[in-house]
Design an enzyme around this catalytic site. Sequence first.
Site, PDB file in Angstrom:
ATOM      1  CG  ASN A 189      -1.742   1.221   1.387  1.00  0.00           C
ATOM      2  OD1 ASN A 189      -1.791   2.053   0.483  1.00  0.00           O
ATOM      3  ND2 ASN A 189      -2.404   1.363   2.517  1.00  0.00           N
ATOM      4  CD1 TRP A 190       3.333   1.030  -3.058  1.00  0.00           C
ATOM      5  CD2 TRP A 190       3.512   2.405  -4.812  1.00  0.00           C
ATOM      6  NE1 TRP A 190       4.068   0.391  -4.021  1.00  0.00           N
ATOM      7  CE2 TRP A 190       4.195   1.209  -5.113  1.00  0.00           C
ATOM      8  CE3 TRP A 190       3.482   3.415  -5.774  1.00  0.00           C
ATOM      9  CZ2 TRP A 190       4.849   1.000  -6.321  1.00  0.00           C
ATOM     10  CZ3 TRP A 190       4.121   3.214  -6.992  1.00  0.00           C
ATOM     11  CH2 TRP A 190       4.804   2.020  -7.259  1.00  0.00           C
ATOM     12  CE  LYS A 191      -0.229   3.185   4.827  1.00  0.00           C
ATOM     13  NZ  LYS A 191      -0.179   3.297   6.274  1.00  0.00           N
ATOM     14  CG  HIS A 241      -5.837   1.921   5.342  1.00  0.00           C
ATOM     15  ND1 HIS A 241      -5.409   2.846   6.256  1.00  0.00           N
ATOM     16  CD2 HIS A 241      -4.819   1.049   5.174  1.00  0.00           C
ATOM     17  CE1 HIS A 241      -4.173   2.547   6.624  1.00  0.00           C
ATOM     18  NE2 HIS A 241      -3.786   1.462   5.985  1.00  0.00           N
ATOM     19  CD  GLU A 283      -2.985   5.475   6.839  1.00  0.00           C
ATOM     20  OE1 GLU A 283      -2.989   5.485   5.586  1.00  0.00           O
ATOM     21  OE2 GLU A 283      -2.051   5.001   7.519  1.00  0.00           O
ATOM     22  CD  GLU A 300      -3.431  -2.351   7.421  1.00  0.00           C
ATOM     23  OE1 GLU A 300      -2.332  -2.601   6.916  1.00  0.00           O
ATOM     24  OE2 GLU A 300      -4.021  -1.271   7.250  1.00  0.00           O
ATOM     25  N   GLY A 358       2.444   2.319  10.870  1.00  0.00           N
ATOM     26  CA  GLY A 358       3.420   3.412  10.758  1.00  0.00           C
ATOM     27  C   GLY A 358       4.126   3.726  12.061  1.00  0.00           C
ATOM     28  CB  SER A 363       5.092  -1.802  12.196  1.00  0.00           C
ATOM     29  OG  SER A 363       4.759  -0.436  12.414  1.00  0.00           O
ATOM     30  N   GLY A 373       2.945  -1.151   4.319  1.00  0.00           N
ATOM     31  CA  GLY A 373       2.983   0.280   4.031  1.00  0.00           C
ATOM     32  C   GLY A 373       4.398   0.736   3.728  1.00  0.00           C
ATOM     33  N   GLY A 374       5.053   1.316   4.716  1.00  0.00           N
ATOM     34  CA  GLY A 374       6.363   1.935   4.498  1.00  0.00           C
ATOM     35  C   GLY A 374       7.381   1.043   3.811  1.00  0.00           C
TER      36      GLY A 374
END
Length: 255
Positions: free
Chosen positions: A9-11, A98, A100, A170, A176, A213, A234-235
């Site tokens: 997930n590049w966000k 998600h 977010e 999640e 994150g 994470s 994610g990251g």
Amino acid sequence: MSKRLVVGNWKLNGSLAANEALLGAIGPVAGVEVVVCVPFPYLAQAANAVATCSAHEAAAGIRLGAQSVSEYAAGAYTGEVSVAMLAEFGCRYVIVGHSERRALFGEDDATVGRKVQAVLQAGLTPIVCVGEALVEREAGQVMAVIGRQLDAVLALTGAEGLGRAVIAYEPVWAIGSGRAASTGEVGEVHAGIRRWLAAHGVPAGQRLLYGGSVKVDNAAALFALPDVDGGLIGGAALVAKDFVAICRAAVANGG
Ligand code: 13P
């Protein structure tokens, strides 16, 4: 067991130049289904890159996904993107709900349910995100929260429809933060989700992902858990060598 699934997930990250480098470096990983969920404007670029990869690797190509979608099919909904548009660009997966989106953009459980329904009706696979905030965990409400989130989807899709979705656990506090849930915590919640699904008549065999994470150094242990079928990353999905290593950890654990 169905094939392991690792989703990046590049966000809100990327540029034409950065994406080219990243997509050029990740390539398919045999034995695992690899998906990248890119920002909408980069779908065409990513679709081209994925097609190029697939031509070289007959076995399993990278698949394309989106990070959200409109619940509406067409019309006066400024700023929205429909699932049919995503399908035209070769998207197979759509992340829905998600945390977010829920926390920052006001998506409530019912909206998530309608979006999941729209994705299923178009023949794409929703990746339905569920998970608790830290205060909810501390109050012992983990499965109550997840059950409420899943109930809202089930009410619209029915058990058969929900069974066609991927579910991603999640925990909000792990996203994150650099603090992934422990294998004990993930194992317990995933087993709880499986029990919830069975109790609601959802066909067995659904893929459950863990996200929050996930890094190179914890992926193998998380993917080794019996109820974890892959990850939502994610990251670490923005760093080609890390993402590839995480995908390989999924293969090594039962792909
Ligand atoms: P991080 O891997 O950066 O914690 O993000 C997880 C996530 O939100 C994936 O959807």
